[in-house]
Design an enzyme around this catalytic site. Structure first.
Site, short mmCIF file in Angstrom:
data_model
loop_
_atom_site.label_atom_id
_atom_site.label_comp_id
_atom_site.label_asym_id
_atom_site.label_seq_id
_atom_site.Cartn_x
_atom_site.Cartn_y
_atom_site.Cartn_z
CB SER A 1 11.81 -6.96 29.71
OG SER A 1 12.47 -7.39 28.82
N1 SAH Z 1 13.84 -6.51 25.07
C1 SAH Z 1 13.10 -7.61 24.24
C2 SAH Z 1 13.02 -8.52 24.97
C3 SAH Z 1 13.12 -9.81 24.25
S1 SAH Z 1 12.63 -11.33 25.18
C4 SAH Z 1 11.72 -6.19 24.16
O1 SAH Z 1 11.88 -5.77 24.75
O2 SAH Z 1 10.53 -7.23 23.73
C5 SAH Z 1 14.21 -11.73 24.76
C6 SAH Z 1 14.36 -12.26 23.32
O3 SAH Z 1 15.76 -13.12 22.81
C7 SAH Z 1 13.15 -12.97 22.93
O4 SAH Z 1 12.85 -12.80 21.18
C8 SAH Z 1 14.21 -14.90 22.62
O5 SAH Z 1 13.66 -15.38 21.21
C9 SAH Z 1 15.47 -14.05 21.73
N2 SAH Z 1 16.61 -14.95 22.02
C10 SAH Z 1 17.16 -15.85 23.36
N3 SAH Z 1 17.88 -16.38 22.79
C11 SAH Z 1 18.87 -16.31 22.15
C12 SAH Z 1 20.00 -16.61 21.14
N4 SAH Z 1 21.08 -16.70 21.21
N5 SAH Z 1 20.48 -15.19 20.41
C13 SAH Z 1 18.92 -14.76 19.75
N6 SAH Z 1 18.16 -14.25 20.70
C14 SAH Z 1 18.08 -14.93 21.78
#
Ligand code: SAH
Length: 219
Positions: free
Chosen positions: A67
């Site tokens: 993000s």
């Molecule tokens: N904050 C993170 C960005 C995350 S993007 C950073 O700093 O890099 C969102 C993430 O949520 C993705 O990797 C995706 O695979 C994960 N995601 C989506 N649904 C999910 C769920 N139900 N449980 C765990 N992870 C999930």
């Protein structure tokens, strides 16, 4: 030559990123300090490492993104962490936000549904010398009941509703931030558990990748 936390040539870029966050209105000193101390370049793929300290979202593979720092800073401000909390994070992704949380709280439990991302994040956290984080591969919409309740919960993917298990695992007086709405357009929402029950208030507009799981969207 390897580039670990000990050979950190990115300090100047990091200081500039912190200045940008401050100029955009981030005031919480603990949050700014966490950004100043966390080596984002260790959490992005080699191909985009030269852009690690831009205030921008970046690709981290398998269709997911790290993000934008400003968005993460707003999130972290809304949680108002003191350093003593047990925190649950859903969507580890690159592990960068996990590292920021680890600097701002006592213990962080983080869940990622994609194993390759969870493993890369774990390696990056180790390279950054961060030890107060536990990573689980699984569906974060179910929470992680073994360590509940959590004083703060951060959901880094956008879902249609507050997953009931997460509301249940939020401590009394605890705070959760979660993007709620349709795929591609959500409202960043602050959720608080008060004596009267669950209270929600909007923080702003956001665009996160979909929260996929039992209490999220279908895969
Ligand atoms: N904050 C993170 C960005 C995350 S993007 C950073 O700093 O890099 C969102 C993430 O949520 C993705 O990797 C995706 O695979 C994960 N995601 C989506 N649904 C999910 C769920 N139900 N449980 C765990 N992870 C999930």
């Amino acid at each position: 030559m390897t580039e670990g936390a000990s050979r950190d040539t990115y300090g100047g870029y990091r200081a500039r990123l912190v200045e940008q966050l401050r100029a955009q209105g981030i005031r919480d000193l603990a949050v700014l300090r966490a950004f100043a101390a966390t080596p984002r370049h260790l959490f992005v793929p080699e191909a985009v490492r030269h852009r690690a300290y831009e205030d921008a979202a970046l690709p981290i593979g398998v269709g997911q993104t790290i993000s934008q720092p400003f968005t993460q800073a707003r999130y972290l401000e809304a949680l108002g962490l003191s350093g003593r909390e047990r925190v649950l994070e859903i969507g580890t992704g690159s592990g960068y936000q996990t590292a920021l949380l680890a600097a701002l709280a006592d213990q962080v439990f983080t869940i990622e549904r994609m194993r390759p991302l969870a493993e890369a994040a774990q390696a990056a956290l180790r390279a950054a010398g961060i030890t107060n984080v536990s990573v689980l591969v699984g569906d974060g919409t179910l929470g992680w009941s073994a360590y509940a309740p959590y004083h703060a919960i951060l959901v880094a993917a956008g879902g249609p509703e507050i997953p009931p298990p997460l509301a249940e695992q939020l401590a009394s007086g605890g705070r959760m931030v979660i993007p709620l709405g349709a795929k591609g357009a959500q409202t960043l929402t602050l959720v608080r558990r008060t004596a009267e029950g669950i209270r929600t208030s909007p923080i702003g507009e956001a665009r996160f990748v979909p929260l996929v799981g039992e209490h999220g969207f279908d895969a």
